[in-house]
Design a protein around this motif. Sequence first.
Motif, mmCIF file in Angstrom:
data_model
loop_
_atom_site.group_PDB
_atom_site.id
_atom_site.type_symbol
_atom_site.label_atom_id
_atom_site.label_comp_id
_atom_site.label_asym_id
_atom_site.label_seq_id
_atom_site.Cartn_x
_atom_site.Cartn_y
_atom_site.Cartn_z
ATOM 1 N N ILE A 28 14.561 -9.432 2.971
ATOM 2 C CA ILE A 28 13.455 -9.814 3.145
ATOM 3 C C ILE A 28 12.498 -9.893 1.727
ATOM 4 O O ILE A 28 12.881 -9.077 0.715
ATOM 5 N N ALA A 30 9.318 -9.446 0.190
ATOM 6 C CA ALA A 30 7.845 -8.724 0.309
ATOM 7 C C ALA A 30 7.151 -9.009 -1.312
ATOM 8 O O ALA A 30 6.835 -10.337 -1.317
ATOM 9 N N GLY A 31 7.032 -8.298 -2.084
ATOM 10 C CA GLY A 31 6.416 -8.477 -3.430
ATOM 11 C C GLY A 31 7.070 -9.462 -4.076
ATOM 12 O O GLY A 31 6.755 -10.210 -5.180
ATOM 13 N N GLY A 32 8.369 -9.315 -4.100
ATOM 14 C CA GLY A 32 9.572 -10.107 -4.851
ATOM 15 C C GLY A 32 9.649 -9.737 -6.240
ATOM 16 O O GLY A 32 10.568 -10.076 -7.048
ATOM 17 N N THR A 33 9.366 -8.373 -6.516
ATOM 18 C CA THR A 33 9.651 -7.934 -7.861
ATOM 19 C C THR A 33 11.126 -7.358 -8.167
ATOM 20 O O THR A 33 11.398 -7.100 -9.198
ATOM 21 N N ASP A 34 11.707 -7.042 -7.039
ATOM 22 C CA ASP A 34 13.132 -6.823 -7.037
ATOM 23 C C ASP A 34 13.965 -8.421 -6.654
ATOM 24 O O ASP A 34 14.704 -8.907 -7.550
ATOM 25 N N VAL A 35 13.640 -8.826 -5.636
ATOM 26 C CA VAL A 35 14.515 -9.992 -4.995
ATOM 27 C C VAL A 35 14.319 -11.179 -5.903
ATOM 28 O O VAL A 35 15.437 -11.643 -6.345
ATOM 29 N N PHE A 77 1.151 -1.296 -4.517
ATOM 30 C CA PHE A 77 1.117 -0.025 -5.264
ATOM 31 C C PHE A 77 -0.454 0.212 -5.609
ATOM 32 O O PHE A 77 -0.972 1.328 -5.421
ATOM 33 N N GLY A 101 6.040 0.516 -13.429
ATOM 34 C CA GLY A 101 5.852 -0.834 -14.111
ATOM 35 C C GLY A 101 4.638 -1.026 -14.912
ATOM 36 O O GLY A 101 4.254 0.000 -15.726
ATOM 37 N N THR A 110 5.670 -3.599 -3.470
ATOM 38 C CA THR A 110 5.424 -2.542 -2.422
ATOM 39 C C THR A 110 6.114 -1.556 -2.406
ATOM 40 O O THR A 110 7.126 -1.390 -2.842
ATOM 41 N N ASN A 114 10.092 -0.648 -2.541
ATOM 42 C CA ASN A 114 10.394 0.344 -3.380
ATOM 43 C C ASN A 114 11.310 1.568 -2.730
ATOM 44 O O ASN A 114 12.312 1.881 -3.250
ATOM 45 N N ASN A 117 14.688 -0.821 -1.052
ATOM 46 C CA ASN A 117 15.807 -1.355 -1.845
ATOM 47 C C ASN A 117 16.793 -0.289 -2.400
ATOM 48 O O ASN A 117 17.932 -0.479 -3.059
ATOM 49 N N ASP A 123 10.047 5.303 -8.127
ATOM 50 C CA ASP A 123 8.999 6.343 -8.250
ATOM 51 C C ASP A 123 8.328 6.821 -6.987
ATOM 52 O O ASP A 123 7.580 7.881 -7.035
ATOM 53 N N LEU A 166 10.949 -2.641 8.013
ATOM 54 C CA LEU A 166 10.319 -1.472 7.914
ATOM 55 C C LEU A 166 8.947 -1.743 8.136
ATOM 56 O O LEU A 166 8.176 -2.577 7.253
ATOM 57 N N LYS A 185 7.449 11.657 -14.413
ATOM 58 C CA LYS A 185 8.363 10.757 -14.634
ATOM 59 C C LYS A 185 8.792 10.857 -16.101
ATOM 60 O O LYS A 185 8.114 10.893 -16.967
ATOM 61 N N ASP A 193 8.886 1.234 -17.700
ATOM 62 C CA ASP A 193 10.230 1.692 -18.159
ATOM 63 C C ASP A 193 10.642 2.341 -16.841
ATOM 64 O O ASP A 193 9.854 2.930 -15.961
HETATM 65 C C1 LIG Z 1 9.013 -5.373 -14.688
HETATM 66 C C2 LIG Z 1 9.357 -4.501 -13.589
HETATM 67 C C3 LIG Z 1 8.992 -2.950 -13.752
HETATM 68 C C4 LIG Z 1 9.384 -2.145 -12.727
HETATM 69 N N1 LIG Z 1 9.069 -0.945 -13.009
HETATM 70 C C5 LIG Z 1 9.469 -0.226 -11.960
HETATM 71 C C6 LIG Z 1 9.271 1.395 -12.124
HETATM 72 O O1 LIG Z 1 8.541 1.828 -13.126
HETATM 73 N N2 LIG Z 1 9.566 2.153 -11.113
HETATM 74 C C7 LIG Z 1 9.999 1.519 -9.737
HETATM 75 O O2 LIG Z 1 10.198 2.554 -9.104
HETATM 76 N N3 LIG Z 1 10.516 0.404 -9.936
HETATM 77 C C8 LIG Z 1 9.887 -0.366 -10.726
HETATM 78 N N4 LIG Z 1 10.199 -1.678 -10.708
HETATM 79 C C9 LIG Z 1 11.147 -2.244 -9.411
HETATM 80 C C10 LIG Z 1 10.217 -2.710 -8.375
HETATM 81 O O3 LIG Z 1 8.925 -3.144 -8.850
HETATM 82 C C11 LIG Z 1 9.967 -1.903 -7.087
HETATM 83 O O4 LIG Z 1 11.099 -1.691 -6.695
HETATM 84 C C12 LIG Z 1 9.160 -2.480 -5.981
HETATM 85 O O5 LIG Z 1 8.796 -1.544 -5.143
HETATM 86 C C13 LIG Z 1 9.748 -3.521 -4.993
HETATM 87 O O6 LIG Z 1 8.879 -3.988 -4.018
HETATM 88 P P1 LIG Z 1 8.661 -5.418 -3.561
HETATM 89 O O7 LIG Z 1 7.611 -5.578 -2.681
HETATM 90 O O8 LIG Z 1 8.651 -6.266 -5.095
HETATM 91 O O9 LIG Z 1 10.132 -5.784 -3.090
HETATM 92 P P2 LIG Z 1 10.954 -7.139 -3.056
HETATM 93 O O10 LIG Z 1 11.592 -7.493 -4.338
HETATM 94 O O11 LIG Z 1 10.263 -8.141 -2.176
HETATM 95 O O12 LIG Z 1 12.188 -6.365 -2.039
HETATM 96 C C14 LIG Z 1 12.990 -5.329 -2.415
HETATM 97 C C15 LIG Z 1 14.063 -4.960 -1.317
HETATM 98 O O13 LIG Z 1 13.394 -4.350 -0.427
HETATM 99 C C16 LIG Z 1 13.717 -5.040 0.819
HETATM 100 N N5 LIG Z 1 12.299 -5.063 1.418
HETATM 101 C C17 LIG Z 1 11.058 -5.159 1.178
HETATM 102 N N6 LIG Z 1 10.317 -4.744 2.125
HETATM 103 C C18 LIG Z 1 10.987 -4.449 3.124
HETATM 104 C C19 LIG Z 1 10.364 -4.090 4.529
HETATM 105 N N7 LIG Z 1 9.359 -3.918 5.135
HETATM 106 N N8 LIG Z 1 11.509 -3.891 5.460
HETATM 107 C C20 LIG Z 1 12.868 -3.724 4.985
HETATM 108 N N9 LIG Z 1 13.313 -4.078 3.701
HETATM 109 C C21 LIG Z 1 12.147 -4.516 2.996
HETATM 110 C C22 LIG Z 1 14.187 -6.483 0.627
HETATM 111 O O14 LIG Z 1 14.793 -7.016 1.296
HETATM 112 C C23 LIG Z 1 14.873 -6.169 -0.837
HETATM 113 O O15 LIG Z 1 16.209 -5.740 -0.660
HETATM 114 C C24 LIG Z 1 9.960 -2.734 -11.643
HETATM 115 C C25 LIG Z 1 10.046 -3.844 -11.514
HETATM 116 C C26 LIG Z 1 9.824 -5.083 -12.580
HETATM 117 C C27 LIG Z 1 10.041 -6.492 -12.262
#
Ligand SMILES: Cc1cc2nc3c(=O)[nH]c(=O)nc-3n(C[C@H](O)[C@H](O)[C@H](O)COP(=O)(O)OP(=O)(O)OC[C@H]3O[C@@H](n4cnc5c(N)ncnc54)[C@H](O)[C@@H]3O)c2cc1C
Length: 291
Positions: A28, A30-35, A77, A101, A110, A114, A117, A123, A166, A185, A193
């Motif tokens: 999936i 969503a925000g893409g900050t992991d994917v 967030f 972040g 999102t 968080n 993944n 956090d 979800l 934290k 961090d």
């Molecule tokens: C520079 C940077 C700093 C960061 N700092 C932190 C930090 O301090 N603390 C922290 O906890 N994280 C941190 N992160 C990690 C990240 O931001 C979080 O984990 C964020 O919550 C991922 O959400 P997303 O919507 O971007 O997910 P995505 O990248 O879109 O998806 C992440 C994963 O979740 C799955 N997913 C997403 N939505 C759903 C859904 N609705 N149902 C089922 N599966 C789903 C996706 O398939 C994928 O596997 C950081 C990332 C970056 C790039």
Amino acid sequence: MFPIENYHYATSVEDAVQHLAAYEGTKILAGGTDVLVRLHEGKSGYGHLIDINGLDELKTISMDESGTIFIGSRATFTEIITNDIISRNVPMLAQSLLTIGGPQVRNTGTMGGNICNGAVSADSACAALVYEFDLQIQGTEGERRESIHGFHTGPGRTILQQGDLLKSFVIRPENYTDFKASYIKYAMRGAMDIATIGCGAAIKMHGEEVETFKLAFTVAAPTPIRCPTAEKTMKGAVISEESLKRLADAVAADVKPRTSWRASKEFRLHIIRTLAKKVTRQAVDNQGGTC
Ligand SMILES: Cc1cc2nc3c(=O)[nH]c(=O)nc-3n(C[C@H](O)[C@H](O)[C@H](O)COP(=O)(O)OP(=O)(O)OC[C@H]3O[C@@H](n4cnc5c(N)ncnc54)[C@H](O)[C@@H]3O)c2cc1C
């Protein structure tokens, strides 16, 4: 260019689930900050994406007449941090998300991502554990509700099955009413961090005595955890140096820290003991009490 082999922009929750079920390993977006970061790093397993950014019904934050709070999995967030229902009823959740972040990541990432993944350092996980989140999940067999307890099954792993999406987090009123809570934290830097240790506590007092106490950690075991042994030591206790020392001694039985490049397991255990006392004091202070 990102090595994307297959991309689908979901038009409904049912459409997303159907496409997720059709191809093993589909992720999936969503925000893409992991994917997108993993894709950029050339990690395998991210070539098939279902984009859910068109599903606005997954962004809603609401409370029903019973006081049950619903947080859409696609709420960012920043949207959660700035939401009135959250700051009035579960402020420790906003406090936790503010540590994530920087502003760009908080405006895009999102809570759904968080938690889903499976990151042991997420956090939002301590708040989810002490406020006893439920997760509303749509799968190929229909909708179901799962508890956050047992949702994480290992580093980067959860109970989610192929085809699962979800939809929302659910917080029942008995899990936040009259509780005061706090989150700390511990990380090497003050921002941008990942946690070396995250610690959250929620406390309900009855006069001077602790009626209910909940303590959670991230990066203190292979998954985010609650601490039943430590929690038991605080039941009925008066907050004092002695009771907090008992708490710091007892928490060692609940955790299983490991050594990584961020910290040795001995150093993590030291931080765990220290944060257990500190976050409990903070939660009590949030209650307007002193210790
Ligand atoms: C520079 C940077 C700093 C960061 N700092 C932190 C930090 O301090 N603390 C922290 O906890 N994280 C941190 N992160 C990690 C990240 O931001 C979080 O984990 C964020 O919550 C991922 O959400 P997303 O919507 O971007 O997910 P995505 O990248 O879109 O998806 C992440 C994963 O979740 C799955 N997913 C997403 N939505 C759903 C859904 N609705 N149902 C089922 N599966 C789903 C996706 O398939 C994928 O596997 C950081 C990332 C970056 C790039």
